[in-house]
Design a protein around this motif. Structure first.
Motif, PDB file in Angstrom:
ATOM      1  N   VAL A   6       0.806  -0.986   0.082  1.00 37.23           N
ATOM      2  CA  VAL A   6       0.084   0.123   0.172  1.00 37.23           C
ATOM      3  C   VAL A   6       0.913   1.414  -0.158  1.00 37.23           C
ATOM      4  O   VAL A   6       0.634   2.145  -0.718  1.00 37.23           O
ATOM      5  N   ILE A   7       2.185   1.224   0.794  1.00 42.05           N
ATOM      6  CA  ILE A   7       2.968   2.292   0.852  1.00 42.05           C
ATOM      7  C   ILE A   7       3.329   2.546  -0.502  1.00 42.05           C
ATOM      8  O   ILE A   7       3.485   3.809  -1.153  1.00 42.05           O
ATOM      9  N   GLY A   8       3.996   1.715  -1.293  1.00 41.39           N
ATOM     10  CA  GLY A   8       4.392   1.407  -2.441  1.00 41.39           C
ATOM     11  C   GLY A   8       3.256   2.140  -3.451  1.00 41.39           C
ATOM     12  O   GLY A   8       3.597   2.941  -4.436  1.00 41.39           O
ATOM     13  N   ASN A   9       2.233   1.563  -3.536  1.00 42.79           N
ATOM     14  CA  ASN A   9       1.130   2.321  -4.340  1.00 42.79           C
ATOM     15  C   ASN A   9       0.954   3.776  -4.066  1.00 42.79           C
ATOM     16  O   ASN A   9       0.674   4.279  -4.971  1.00 42.79           O
ATOM     17  N   LEU A  65       1.131  11.158   4.213  1.00 42.34           N
ATOM     18  CA  LEU A  65       1.530   9.858   3.525  1.00 42.34           C
ATOM     19  C   LEU A  65       0.583   8.674   4.260  1.00 42.34           C
ATOM     20  O   LEU A  65      -0.262   7.818   3.841  1.00 42.34           O
ATOM     21  N   LEU A  66       0.412   8.652   5.790  1.00 45.04           N
ATOM     22  CA  LEU A  66      -0.174   7.821   6.522  1.00 45.04           C
ATOM     23  C   LEU A  66      -1.609   8.083   6.203  1.00 45.04           C
ATOM     24  O   LEU A  66      -2.427   6.930   6.219  1.00 45.04           O
ATOM     25  N   HIS A  67      -2.252   9.303   6.112  1.00 41.59           N
ATOM     26  CA  HIS A  67      -3.342   9.643   5.672  1.00 41.59           C
ATOM     27  C   HIS A  67      -4.055   8.611   4.554  1.00 41.59           C
ATOM     28  O   HIS A  67      -4.896   8.168   4.269  1.00 41.59           O
ATOM     29  N   ASP A  72      -6.293   4.253   1.573  1.00 35.96           N
ATOM     30  CA  ASP A  72      -6.205   3.095   0.613  1.00 35.96           C
ATOM     31  C   ASP A  72      -6.565   1.538   1.298  1.00 35.96           C
ATOM     32  O   ASP A  72      -7.329   0.820   0.666  1.00 35.96           O
ATOM     33  N   LEU A  73      -5.751   1.464   2.468  1.00 40.75           N
ATOM     34  CA  LEU A  73      -6.193   0.477   3.260  1.00 40.75           C
ATOM     35  C   LEU A  73      -7.601  -0.060   3.479  1.00 40.75           C
ATOM     36  O   LEU A  73      -8.267  -1.012   3.111  1.00 40.75           O
TER      37      LEU A  73
END
Length: 119
Positions: A6-9, A65-67, A72-73
């Motif tokens: 998810v971070i990569g996306n 970023l975390l938001h 996405d999650l």
């Protein structure tokens, strides 16, 4: 789906939205192009230092970023896991009046309610 995916996306999406090439972002973040590519494809789990460097290069706060990752999650969870909720209903049924005899001349009747859980 793994967190690193998810971070990569999110990184890939933000990079493309900003019109930055993989090479440009890698140079600005001071990471190698192959390593950044691996991060974007979700194959490598970046350290907090690398996350911070990529965020700086994208002019992005870590909280933002975390938001994005959280959003996405949540989206993946809603679409990947079809949940069927079935509700139960409670039916109220009136029972027959009950005649209660007393030892004296007076008699009275009461009614009670029965509850049933119906699935």
């Amino acid at each position: 789906m793994l967190l690193r995916q998810v971070i990569g996306n999110v990184f890939r999406r933000l990079r493309r939205e900003r019109g930055i090439t993989l090479r440009e972002l890698a140079e600005q973040a001071q990471v190698s192009v192959p390593y950044l590519s691996e991060i974007e494809r979700g194959r490598k789990e970046p350290s907090s230092e690398i996350l911070a460097a990529i965020c700086r290069a994208l002019d992005l706060e870590l909280a933002d970023l975390l938001h994005e990752v959280q959003y996405d999650l949540a989206t993946v969870a809603r679409t990947a896991l079809p949940i069927r909720l079935q509700t139960a209903a409670i039916q109220v049924r009136e029972s027959q009046s009950v005649r209660v005899a007393s030892s004296g001349p007076a008699a009275y009747s009461t009614s009670s309610q029965a509850f049933a859980l119906v699935a």
